[in-house]
Design a protein around this motif. Sequence first.
Motif, PDB file in Angstrom:
ATOM      1  N   ASP A 141       0.903  -1.367  -0.070  1.00  0.00           N
ATOM      2  CA  ASP A 141       0.060   0.024   0.093  1.00  0.00           C
ATOM      3  C   ASP A 141       0.768   1.267   0.014  1.00  0.00           C
ATOM      4  O   ASP A 141       0.476   2.348  -0.601  1.00  0.00           O
ATOM      5  N   ARG A 142       1.874   1.295   0.841  1.00  0.00           N
ATOM      6  CA  ARG A 142       2.887   2.368   0.828  1.00  0.00           C
ATOM      7  C   ARG A 142       3.444   2.605  -0.332  1.00  0.00           C
ATOM      8  O   ARG A 142       3.818   3.773  -1.021  1.00  0.00           O
ATOM      9  N   GLN A 143       3.926   1.619  -1.187  1.00  0.00           N
ATOM     10  CA  GLN A 143       4.583   1.651  -2.379  1.00  0.00           C
ATOM     11  C   GLN A 143       3.495   2.282  -3.571  1.00  0.00           C
ATOM     12  O   GLN A 143       3.738   3.002  -4.380  1.00  0.00           O
ATOM     13  N   GLN A 144       2.257   1.648  -3.563  1.00  0.00           N
ATOM     14  CA  GLN A 144       1.092   2.192  -4.370  1.00  0.00           C
ATOM     15  C   GLN A 144       0.793   3.608  -4.021  1.00  0.00           C
ATOM     16  O   GLN A 144       0.904   4.456  -5.236  1.00  0.00           O
ATOM     17  N   THR A 145       0.896   3.981  -2.788  1.00  0.00           N
ATOM     18  CA  THR A 145       0.583   5.329  -2.677  1.00  0.00           C
ATOM     19  C   THR A 145       1.749   6.324  -2.934  1.00  0.00           C
ATOM     20  O   THR A 145       1.401   7.395  -3.558  1.00  0.00           O
ATOM     21  N   ILE A 146       3.044   5.797  -2.862  1.00  0.00           N
ATOM     22  CA  ILE A 146       4.029   6.736  -3.159  1.00  0.00           C
ATOM     23  C   ILE A 146       4.074   6.867  -4.929  1.00  0.00           C
ATOM     24  O   ILE A 146       4.097   7.864  -5.430  1.00  0.00           O
ATOM     25  N   ARG A 147       3.865   5.810  -5.590  1.00  0.00           N
ATOM     26  CA  ARG A 147       3.699   5.778  -7.034  1.00  0.00           C
ATOM     27  C   ARG A 147       2.568   6.533  -7.425  1.00  0.00           C
ATOM     28  O   ARG A 147       2.507   7.501  -8.395  1.00  0.00           O
TER      29      ARG A 147
END
Length: 109
Positions: free
Chosen positions: A34-40
């Motif tokens: 989720d964190r990586q998706q949010t960053i992207r």
Amino acid sequence: YSRSPQYQGHLSHHQSGSRSGGRSKDLIGRLEQDRQQTIRAYQREVERVKLLQVQVDKVERRRLYILPKAVQLEHEACAQDIAELRWDLDNWIEEKKEIEKQVLAAVEK
């Protein structure tokens, strides 16, 4: 030894701990995804904002060039209209004077 109640409790506690440890790892993994998706998604939005700013800047520069040019053209057109009206008025005045001379000459005869 393996059949002692103390050992049995220890195993069940250890087994439940490994299950909750697995759940924790799964949760941490999902949170990281989720964190990586949010960053992207954030990075995409930042790029989108930059693109929109470039487009706004282009429109602004074009308007800064076009508007004064349009005003200048309109001013020139109005100046041309005024010059033509003055020319027409001067001609009308000259024609009027010529007609008045003709009328006076006709009356004097």
